[in-house]
Design a protein around this motif. Structure first.
Motif, PDB file in Angstrom:
ATOM      1  N   TYR A 125       0.832  -1.205   0.000  1.00 49.12           N
ATOM      2  CA  TYR A 125       0.000   0.000   0.000  1.00 49.12           C
ATOM      3  C   TYR A 125       0.867   1.256   0.000  1.00 49.12           C
ATOM      4  CZ  TYR A 125      -4.275  -2.675   0.888  1.00 49.12           C
ATOM      5  OH  TYR A 125      -5.347  -3.521   0.777  1.00 49.12           O
ATOM      6  N   VAL A 126       1.958   1.225   0.742  1.00 45.00           N
ATOM      7  CA  VAL A 126       2.848   2.392   0.793  1.00 45.00           C
ATOM      8  C   VAL A 126       3.424   2.676  -0.593  1.00 45.00           C
ATOM      9  CG1 VAL A 126       4.993   3.323   1.757  1.00 45.00           C
ATOM     10  CG2 VAL A 126       3.404   2.058   3.226  1.00 45.00           C
ATOM     11  N   ILE A 127       3.956   1.661  -1.223  1.00 45.74           N
ATOM     12  CA  ILE A 127       4.579   1.853  -2.535  1.00 45.74           C
ATOM     13  C   ILE A 127       3.534   2.229  -3.585  1.00 45.74           C
ATOM     14  CG2 ILE A 127       5.972   0.770  -4.319  1.00 45.74           C
ATOM     15  CD1 ILE A 127       7.452   1.303  -1.713  1.00 45.74           C
ATOM     16  N   GLU A 128       2.387   1.553  -3.556  1.00 44.35           N
ATOM     17  CA  GLU A 128       1.326   1.902  -4.502  1.00 44.35           C
ATOM     18  C   GLU A 128       0.843   3.330  -4.275  1.00 44.35           C
ATOM     19  OE1 GLU A 128      -1.692  -1.024  -4.069  1.00 44.35           O
ATOM     20  OE2 GLU A 128      -0.437  -2.681  -4.771  1.00 44.35           O
ATOM     21  N   GLY A 129       0.779   3.724  -3.007  1.00 44.24           N
ATOM     22  CA  GLY A 129       0.373   5.090  -2.704  1.00 44.24           C
ATOM     23  C   GLY A 129       1.350   6.101  -3.262  1.00 44.24           C
ATOM     24  N   LEU A 130       2.645   5.821  -3.114  1.00 43.87           N
ATOM     25  CA  LEU A 130       3.651   6.724  -3.682  1.00 43.87           C
ATOM     26  C   LEU A 130       3.499   6.821  -5.200  1.00 43.87           C
ATOM     27  CD1 LEU A 130       6.857   5.756  -1.662  1.00 43.87           C
ATOM     28  CD2 LEU A 130       5.435   7.766  -1.382  1.00 43.87           C
ATOM     29  N   ASN A 131       3.206   5.710  -5.822  1.00 44.97           N
ATOM     30  CA  ASN A 131       3.040   5.718  -7.271  1.00 44.97           C
ATOM     31  C   ASN A 131       1.820   6.546  -7.675  1.00 44.97           C
ATOM     32  OD1 ASN A 131       3.806   4.518  -9.972  1.00 44.97           O
ATOM     33  ND2 ASN A 131       1.694   3.830  -9.814  1.00 44.97           N
ATOM     34  N   LYS A 132       0.725   6.435  -6.917  1.00 43.35           N
ATOM     35  CA  LYS A 132      -0.466   7.222  -7.239  1.00 43.35           C
ATOM     36  C   LYS A 132      -0.223   8.712  -7.007  1.00 43.35           C
ATOM     37  CE  LYS A 132      -3.737   3.474  -6.315  1.00 43.35           C
ATOM     38  NZ  LYS A 132      -4.818   2.959  -5.441  1.00 43.35           N
ATOM     39  N   VAL A 133       0.503   9.016  -5.942  1.00 39.49           N
ATOM     40  CA  VAL A 133       0.853  10.424  -5.705  1.00 39.49           C
ATOM     41  C   VAL A 133       1.727  10.933  -6.844  1.00 39.49           C
ATOM     42  CG1 VAL A 133       2.156  11.964  -4.192  1.00 39.49           C
ATOM     43  CG2 VAL A 133       0.617  10.263  -3.211  1.00 39.49           C
ATOM     44  N   PHE A 134       2.650  10.105  -7.242  1.00 38.25           N
ATOM     45  CA  PHE A 134       3.542  10.463  -8.349  1.00 38.25           C
ATOM     46  C   PHE A 134       2.730  10.738  -9.619  1.00 38.25           C
ATOM     47  CE2 PHE A 134       5.812   8.848 -12.084  1.00 38.25           C
ATOM     48  CZ  PHE A 134       6.886   9.713 -12.099  1.00 38.25           C
ATOM     49  N   ASP A 135       1.781   9.851  -9.919  1.00 34.40           N
ATOM     50  CA  ASP A 135       0.971  10.033 -11.123  1.00 34.40           C
ATOM     51  C   ASP A 135       0.081  11.265 -11.030  1.00 34.40           C
ATOM     52  OD1 ASP A 135       2.069   7.779 -12.223  1.00 34.40           O
ATOM     53  OD2 ASP A 135       0.464   6.443 -11.572  1.00 34.40           O
ATOM     54  N   SER A 136      -0.426  11.540  -9.820  1.00 34.22           N
ATOM     55  CA  SER A 136      -1.385  12.632  -9.649  1.00 34.22           C
ATOM     56  C   SER A 136      -0.711  13.999  -9.625  1.00 34.22           C
ATOM     57  CB  SER A 136      -2.181  12.428  -8.354  1.00 34.22           C
ATOM     58  OG  SER A 136      -2.874  11.201  -8.382  1.00 34.22           O
ATOM     59  N   PHE A 137       0.388  14.096  -8.909  1.00 27.68           N
ATOM     60  CA  PHE A 137       0.977  15.405  -8.652  1.00 27.68           C
ATOM     61  C   PHE A 137       2.148  15.737  -9.570  1.00 27.68           C
ATOM     62  CE2 PHE A 137      -1.221  14.448  -4.764  1.00 27.68           C
ATOM     63  CZ  PHE A 137      -1.766  15.670  -4.401  1.00 27.68           C
ATOM     64  N   ILE A 138       2.804  14.735 -10.108  1.00 31.27           N
ATOM     65  CA  ILE A 138       4.013  14.995 -10.905  1.00 31.27           C
ATOM     66  C   ILE A 138       3.768  14.713 -12.372  1.00 31.27           C
ATOM     67  CG2 ILE A 138       6.414  14.331 -11.249  1.00 31.27           C
ATOM     68  CD1 ILE A 138       6.588  13.779  -8.286  1.00 31.27           C
ATOM     69  N   ILE A 139       3.201  13.558 -12.672  1.00 27.94           N
ATOM     70  CA  ILE A 139       2.968  13.223 -14.081  1.00 27.94           C
ATOM     71  C   ILE A 139       1.819  14.041 -14.642  1.00 27.94           C
ATOM     72  CG2 ILE A 139       2.353  11.380 -15.683  1.00 27.94           C
ATOM     73  CD1 ILE A 139       5.139  11.171 -14.538  1.00 27.94           C
ATOM     74  N   THR A 140       0.664  14.046 -13.949  1.00 25.01           N
ATOM     75  CA  THR A 140      -0.508  14.793 -14.422  1.00 25.01           C
ATOM     76  C   THR A 140      -1.042  15.653 -13.298  1.00 25.01           C
ATOM     77  OG1 THR A 140      -1.912  12.893 -13.823  1.00 25.01           O
ATOM     78  CG2 THR A 140      -1.150  13.048 -16.110  1.00 25.01           C
TER      79      THR A 140
END
Length: 1598
Positions: free
Chosen positions: A506-521
């Motif tokens: 969950y921690v790693i998946e959460g980081l990935n979702k944050v990455f996608d939400s705030f950095i990628i798009t």
């Protein structure tokens, strides 16, 4: 139903109830019937359908405690509530009917007669008082209470609601049946639903009312607009409040002039009126009224709904507060059942969807001050349901109000969750529940990063996420649950590990979702508008650097953690590090404060060691640290226990003394009224307590101190007085039960020893002790944090999202190891997909944030087990697929080593594919799963996507690909997979910028050059791949000043040099293909093509050579117009072709050169001049002079080809090249500039003669061995160059010194013939073009003659006498002298001819120079000839041994003097200067020599006779030499003198001539022959005749 019907129904219900009551009245209340009749009369006259005074009947019947009457009353009340006949706001008047007979019925519990009550208060009190009977009554009563709450007309207050809740819970607790339990729980949920939904409903009502108002006209927004317009008007009119003046010259947006008060707020016309009620300008009463309506409408929009909302909110908060208070009430909470229902209700409240109270301050305060403290306790309970509900409540609190419980979350996770997980005494289910709760908390994507930002990056908080991850690491990798003290079975351990890995996922998946939400798009709302505004105010030339404060905190936190680690090992160094990092100041108070704020990070042992130090700083810190602690209202034993709990007491006596003394002073200061009279008595007592602890708890002490002993020791301890006996007893028992302080290591050792017990009961006791310690610590932390200023909980935004990188760096390695450990554990295959997903996301994030992936990728590839095919399962195949699918996304972060691992895996997959397809497997025992034969699209995508890699990454990718290609090629069974992919990658990346492509191709080129020579198969494949790549690359336009085609074709050259004939032939065939099919696309590639042709022409193999020649012929025939930029390379190839051993190819090079010259002349529009008038200088007819100048640089090397062939030893080639060269210069030379002619001379013409000279210098016999070549080369060369000089002398006159230098070099050559040809060429040149010489050029000719006479003077003759002639050096010297003598004689002779032709061109000075030159030659000859002895020695050494006389320079002497005579003649003729002495001197010498001969002197000894004989012979030869001088030069010159000069010297000449006639008839014969040739010539001399004629003339003149 109309009003009358409602009243009738109300009456019917009451009448029916009273009748039934009358029938069931107990006998002890006989007068109650009369009371009922009275109530019936009241009902008859009641016109309002609301329960009022009649309520007293219900109250009394319920209090009778009769089952039937109670049930009847409850049912009728329920019916009244259902019909809305009870108004809870009506005041209770039942006390009016109080009588002594019914006194006991009026004595309700909880009924205060002095207070005013409503009907609802009394009814609730009555109903709650009857809930102790049968279950039916309890259920009925509870339903009625719920009906009160649910009916809006009952107006149940928050206090009544609390009573109802407590009643239901109490009923649930006392119940022994499931029916009551079920009903009570449902009713609680009903009340909770209604209460909190009412709050939410009112919120929606407010919003709905707002929307409804907006349909007509939103008065609020309209009013806001009007206010804004008023503010704008005030600014425009420059007015302050209520200060007006006429501004009629200013108009508004409607072109209305301003009135006395500005503009009307409604219609925007001129405002001359002013509304004092609302303080706005108006123009009329109508506008005022309209504005008034807007204001009233806005004020009443939300008033009703807001009031109701506030009431409902108060009820909801009161309900929540009541439940929290019930948890605090120790008297009622004795049963787990009671605790459970309360926790369930709280959970039910918090799990309400769209919970609206999470931001309410009162709700937050209640939660933090009451609920959180209780949850600490219930999370540590051993009852399953209690801690399960507690954990669920906490995780819900984290989800809905994490911003407000920042400190509480840290305490819960650190003190509860992690301690439960690591405790050896908590049961498995408890651990499982904690892990499940932690999973739920971390399931929210932002949670992990937010925890890291708010705790791990904050200096005021203990690290949270790092501890959580480390705990997971302990569970998964270290496998602490396998230790004996945990007593956990294997299956249970796997379950816990699965939960831990789930949480980590969950921690790693959460980081990935944050990455996608705030950095990628990132969304448009995310960002830092304040920063943008600030930046907008900064000038363009100013650079603003924004530093995230969280990043500053993080770095500071890292320094603190590092300092704490150092402090733990060495306190002094730790403090120094913290000071250097500016974490703390060099101040005792600051250091003490740091210890207090970081007790969780700083070791207690280290703190104790520092506080016990003897330095002044340590003592001050101890004082400040102690002063920060609070001991007020504590006993000495409690205070000392608390004090020693802050640090570990040092071991030295002096240190202990200082610590105890400081404690005593501080305690006495805070407790001056305690039982102790002074700090000294406290100090002594503390020492006694320390002694007691040591005695009671030290295992080495056999006999323990008894209470009586302790009391004896404590006598008179309080300044001579005794302490109370009870006080001492209590202290003794407390220390006996638990020591004052135990060192951390000892505490852990004891705890570990106790945990090893096998008793479950003992485990529970130990956990109970842990629970008490954790509760105490947690409560203290919560209280401490509440007292302090609470820090803000940071929510993730776009700036903070970049803290993913340090977070990954913090948890990266343990997280990766955990995923990998679980993946490799075959007993945990059920979570393998989760691990794969976690690993892939982790790698992806690391790549984006440039975290090195080399080690991770190497380990990950090993986990695929591709090198152990027998151990591969489906999860490994899935991992391989996921890695391959992820690689295109993470390419920029893999770095070279990471790419090597990936490519190694891909290569291994290809190898397995080949094994599967091959009939002859490398290993017959290999069995390959079909799933391993992956689709090529997955792998191909990696190489295709290489064009998306950044500039650095593509180079690393290429390096790794080259490395793997080497591995494949150099193995026992070479493979070409990676080499093939390497070529494909180059193809995909052709569109990269030039700089990057060049770097990339340089790597590929070096690799190809290395592996292509491994074996024929590899070389053939490489060459073919290069051909395909070259074809694709040639289709790409080449930029100016870039030579990528050359770089691409460069490997062909290297491979050609290192390969066998077959590969060379294949390379040339590829080049031929490129030339035939892609010639129009070739730019810089021509250079490499010509390089390969050159290499082919150099090959000894005829086949290779012919292929190269064919390619060149094809280019010359069809592609010459494409070679403008590479003509130099073509020329170099032609040079190699010219030197080919096959004569036909060499001759063809001359044809190609002619073709190139013709092409260049056409390009420059130069028309060759074929017809040339010898006496006219050709005019230049260049049509494109600028192009001619540009092409001049190409002419030089092209003509150099012919120049090089002019020295070829093959006559046919030499002749053709020489003719072609000079013919070309003759035809096109008119278009050459003077500067270009200089280049032609120095680089084309001079090398021809340099080659000739070099040839003769290396081999002196070449002229004899190859006379034809020598004759043709020399004569033709000199002839052609003289003709060229003659034709273009006007352009070449500047090169005259160069031509003369050329002749000079040839003349100085040792070869006599070359010197002769050169001298004759000089003569021919001067004779042919001498008439065009100017004075300066004649000066150059004169200097040339002077220089050549002096250079050809054989000065080395004098050194031969005493040296051996056997050495090669001497032989060379002899040849030099011989050549010099010959050359000088020729120079003298040509000088005479030149003087004869051009004496009038020479001035007097030039004649004098030449005269002095020949005088030098003459004098040298005379001097040498006079040295008879030396000449004799030379002759004896073997020089000219075939001659019968001594070697000498008689001819040189005669010719030089003769030339001088000629010069004197021209001096007289042209300048009227006569030197008669120089004419008479030779005559005198002639006479003198004859006189010597006639005297014939005799010598004495034999040696003297030989010398005398030689001298006599030399005199005779000299006499004969002078005879020829007189005959040839002197007498003809005298004869040519005019009469004037003859008369002047008549006498002198006449006498000497007469004397001369005496010797003219003397015949000198050689002694060795009778009639030699010389003698015969002498006899034929006409000397006498000339003398006679001259004497006759003189006589006549006389």
């Amino acid at each position: 139903m109309n009003r009358q019907q409602v009243v009738t129904k109300f009456h019917d219900i009451l009448f029916d109830y009273l009748e039934k009551v009358r029938k069931n009245i107990p006998k002890q209340y006989p007068s109650f019937k009369d009371f009922l009749n009275k109530m019936i009369d009241l009902i008859k006259f009641e016109r309002l359908p609301k329960l009022g005074k009649h309520m007293v009947v219900f109250r009394l019947t319920i209090n009778m405690r009769q089952t039937k009457l109670t049930q009847l009353a409850l049912s009728i009340l329920f019916k009244l509530v259902s019909n809305g006949f009870i108004d809870g706001r009506i005041e209770d008047t039942s006390q009016e009917f109080y009588t002594d007979e019914f006194s006991e019925l009026f004595n309700d519990s909880n009924y205060n007669k002095g207070e005013k009550k409503t009907i609802m208060d009394v009814l609730i009190n009555s109903v709650t008082s009857c809930l102790f009977d049968k279950d039916e009554i309890i259920i009925q009563g509870l339903k009625l209470l719920v009906a009160f709450v649910l009916n809006p007309y009952c107006y149940v207050t928050s206090q009544n609601l609390t009573r109802i809740i407590k009643t239901i819970i109490f009923s649930y607790t006392r119940s022994r049946t499931q029916t009551v339990d079920r009903n009570a729980k449902n009713m609680l949920y009903q009340i909770i639903n209604y209460t909190f939904q009412a709050v939410e409903g009112e919120v929606f009502t407010i919003q709905r009312n707002k929307r409804r108002m907006s349909i007509k006209e939103d008065s609020v927004s309209k009013l806001t607009q009007l206010v804004m317009l008023q503010l704008v008007d005030m600014v425009c009119l420059n007015k302050s409040q209520l200060k007006f003046s006429s501004q009629s010259d200013i108009v508004n947006e409607k072109k209305q002039p301003a009135g006395y008060f500005g503009y009307c707020i409604m219609c925007r016309k001129s405002a001359n009126l002013y509304c004092k009620d609302h303080k706005v300008p108006i123009c009329s009463f109508i506008c005022k009224k309209q504005h008034q309506e807007y204001v009233e409408q806005a004020q009443s929009t939300y008033s009703g709904a807001v009031k109701q909302f506030e009431e409902n909110l108060d009820c909801a908060l009161q309900l929540y507060d009541s439940l929290c208070n019930l948890l605090l009430n120790k008297t009622t909470l004795q049963l787990a059942k009671n605790q459970q229902i309360i926790l369930e209700c709280l959970l039910y409240i918090l799990e309400t969807p769209d919970f609206v109270l999470s931001k309410n301050e009162k709700f937050i305060k209640t939660t933090k001050e009451r609920l959180c403290n209780q949850l600490l306790k219930y999370c540590l309970e051993t009852e399953k349901t209690l801690y399960q509900f507690s954990f669920r409540i906490f995780q819900r609190l984290v989800n809905i109000m994490r911003k407000h419980i920042k400190h509480e979350m840290a305490i819960f996770i650190n003190q509860i969750y992690l301690n439960i997980l690591l405790s050896a005494n908590s049961n498995v289910l408890h651990k499982q529940t904690a892990l499940e709760s932690l999973c739920s908390i971390l399931e929210r994507p932002e949670t992990g990063l937010e925890f890291y930002i708010n705790y791990d990056c904050h200096t005021k908080h203990e690290c949270l996420m790092s501890k959580v991850i480390n705990t997971f690491y302990e569970i998964i990798v270290v496998s602490i649950y396998q230790k004996a003290e945990y007593q956990i079975q294997a299956q249970q351990e796997i379950l816990l590990k699965n939960l831990a890995i789930k949480a980590l996922s969950y921690v790693i998946e959460g980081l990935n979702k944050v990455f996608d939400s705030f950095i990628i798009t990132p969304s448009e709302e995310i960002g830092s508008p304040q920063m943008e505004d600030q930046n907008a105010l900064v000038s363009e030339n100013t650079t603003v650097m924004y530093i995230n404060p969280i990043e500053i905190q993080r770095q500071l936190k890292q320094e603190i953690m590092k300092g704490c680690q150092i402090f733990k090992k060495n306190p002094e160094k730790g403090i120094k590090h913290l000071l250097d990092a500016q974490v703390i100041q060099n101040d005792a108070k600051e250091i003490a404060k740091f210890f207090r704020e970081n007790q969780q990070q700083v070791s207690k042992d280290a703190i104790g060691a520092f506080l016990g130090g003897h330095q002044q700083l340590n003592i001050k810190v101890l004082s400040e640290f102690t002063d920060m602690l609070k001991f007020k209202d504590l006993t000495v034993e409690q205070a000392l226990r608390y004090y020693l709990d802050q640090f570990t007491l040092p071991g030295e006596a002096m240190q202990v003394d200082r610590v105890v003394q400081k404690f005593s002073d501080r305690y006495y200061k805070e407790n001056p009224n305690s039982a102790f009279k002074s700090s000294g008595s406290i100090y002594t007592y503390c020492y006694l307590l320390v002694m007691l602890q040591t005695d009671l708890h030290n295992p080495s002490v056999a006999e323990k101190m008894k209470l009586s002993d302790f009391q004896k020791l404590a006598r008179s301890i309080n300044d001579g007085e005794d302490l109370p006996s009870d006080y001492l007893t209590q202290t003794y028992n407390s220390i006996l039960k638990q020591p004052l302080a135990v060192r951390e290591k000892e505490k852990n050792r004891v705890f570990m020893k106790e945990s090893l017990t096998q008793s479950i009961r003992k485990k529970q006791d130990l956990f109970q002790r842990e629970k008490e310690a954790l509760l105490k610590q947690g409560s203290e932390l919560i209280k401490t944090k509440q007292d302090q200023h609470e820090t803000i909980y940071q929510v993730i935004n776009q700036d903070m999202a970049y803290l993913i990188k340090p977070f990954l760096e913090c948890i990266g390695k343990p997280s990766f190891e955990m995923f990998l450990y679980v993946f490799n554990n075959d007993q945990m295959d059920q979570v393998s997909n989760q691990c794969i997903q976690g690993l892939v996301l982790f790698i992806k994030l690391c790549s984006f944030f440039s975290i090195p992936l080399q080690d991770y990728m190497n380990t990950l590839i090993k986990a695929t087990r591709l090198n152990h095919l027998g151990l591969i399962s489906n999860k490994h195949i899935n991992l391989i697929k996921q890695i391959l699918q992820t690689v295109p996304l993470i390419g920029n972060g893999l770095r070279e080593n990471g790419w090597k691992s990936i490519l190694q895996m891909i290569s291994r997959l290809d190898e397995m594919r080949m094994i599967q397809q091959s009939k002859d497997n490398f290993d017959g025992n290999i069995s390959i799963l079909p799933e391993l034969l992956l689709e090529s699209d997955i792998i191909d995508k990696i190489f295709i996507q290489s064009k998306q890699l950044d500039d650095e990454a593509i180079q690393e990718f290429i390096n790794a690909l080259c490395y793997m290609s080497k591995q494949e090629i150099y193995q026992s069974h070479p493979r070409l997979y990676c080499l093939q992919k390497l070529v494909e990658v180059c193809d995909y990346n052709m569109k990269r910028v030039s700089f990057v492509w060049t770097k990339m191709w340089n790597i590929v080129k070096d690799h190809i050059n290395e592996v292509a020579v491994k074996e024929k198969k590899v070389a053939m494949f490489t060459v073919d791949s290069l051909k395909q790549l070259s074809i694709k690359f040639l289709q790409k336009d080449e930029l100016y000043d870039f030579q990528f085609q050359r770089d691409v074709l460069k490997p062909f050259e290297y491979i050609f040099l290192q390969s066998n004939l077959d590969v060379k032939e294949f390379i040339l065939s590829c080049i031929n293909h490129l030339v035939l099919n892609h010639k129009h696309n070739i730019r810089s590639g021509w250079r490499m093509i010509f390089g390969l042709i050159t290499l082919g022409l150099k090959e000894e193999n005829d086949k290779i050579c012919k292929i190269a020649f064919q390619i060149l012929s094809q280019i010359m025939e069809h592609n010459l117009d494409l070679l403008q930029d590479v003509f130099i390379d073509l020329i170099q190839t032609l040079k190699i072709l010219a030197g080919n051993n096959q004569e036909d190819m060499a001759l063809k090079s001359i044809d190609f050169t002619i073709q190139c010259l013709g092409y260049l002349s056409n390009q420059a529009q130069i028309i060759p001049k074929l017809n040339w008038n010898e006496f006219e200088e050709p005019e230049a007819t260049v049509r494109n002079a600028s192009t001619a100048v540009q092409l001049e640089k190409i002419w030089i090397p092209l003509l150099g080809v012919l120049s090089g062939l002019a020295g070829d030893k093959r006559n046919k080639i030499q002749a053709k090249s020489m003719e072609t060269l000079f013919e070309s210069l003759q035809q096109f030379g008119y278009a050459f500039s003077a500067e270009f002619w200089k280049m032609v001379f120095s680089t084309v013409l001079r090398p021809i003669f340099d080659e000739i000279q070099f040839t003769f210098q290396q081999n002196h016999s070449v002229a004899n061995s190859n006379n034809d070549w020598f004759k043709d080369s020399c004569k033709k060369g000199f002839s052609l160059i003289i003709n060229l000089m003659k034709r273009y002398f006007q352009k070449l006159r500047g090169l005259l010194p160069e031509f003369l230098k050329l002749f000079e070099n040839c003349i100085q050559n040792q070869n006599v013939k070359l010197a002769k040809y050169s001298i004759h060429s000089v003569k021919n040149m001067i004779i042919k073009i001498g008439m065009m010489f100017n004075e300066e050029e004649w000066e150059q000719i004169v200097q040339f003659i002077d220089r050549m006479i002096r250079l050809t003077t054989p000065t080395k003759l004098s050194s031969f006498a005493n040296q051996s002639l056997t050495s090669s050096r001497m032989r060379n010297m002899i040849e030099d002298c011989f050549t010099q003598c010959t050359a000088q004689l020729l120079m003298i002779q040509i000088s005479i001819e030149i003087l004869q032709h051009f004496n009038q061109k020479l001035n007097l000075q030039q004649l004098l120079i030449i005269e002095n030159t020949f005088l030098y030659s003459y004098q040298f000859a005379v001097q040498f000839n006079s040295q008879i002895e030396q000449r004799y020695l030379i002759w004896k050494q073997g020089v000219l041994q075939d001659m019968k006389f001594l070697p000498g320079l008689l001819k040189q002497e005669r010719e030089a003097y003769g030339c001088m005579i000629i010069i004197k003649k021209y001096k007289l003729k042209n300048h009227n200067i006569l030197d008669i002495d120089s004419l008479i001197a030779p005559i005198e010498l002639f006479i003198k020599k004859h006189e010597i001969i006639r005297s014939n002197t005799q010598l004495y000894d034999e040696q003297d006779q030989q010398i005398q004989k030689l001298k006599l012979q030399e005199i005779e030869r000299e006499t004969q030499n002078y005879r020829q001088l007189l005959d040839t030069y002197i007498l003809p010159t005298l004869s040519e003198l005019d009469d004037k000069h003859l008369k002047q010297y008549n006498k002198q000449l006449f006498l000497i001539l007469l004397k001369t006639m005496n010797y003219t008839n003397d015949i000198i014969l050689c002694k060795d022959c009778v009639r030699c040739q010389k003698c015969l010539q002498q006899e034929k001399s006409n000397l006498d005749q000339q003398i006679l004629q001259l004497v006759q003339k003189l006589y006549d003149l006389k």
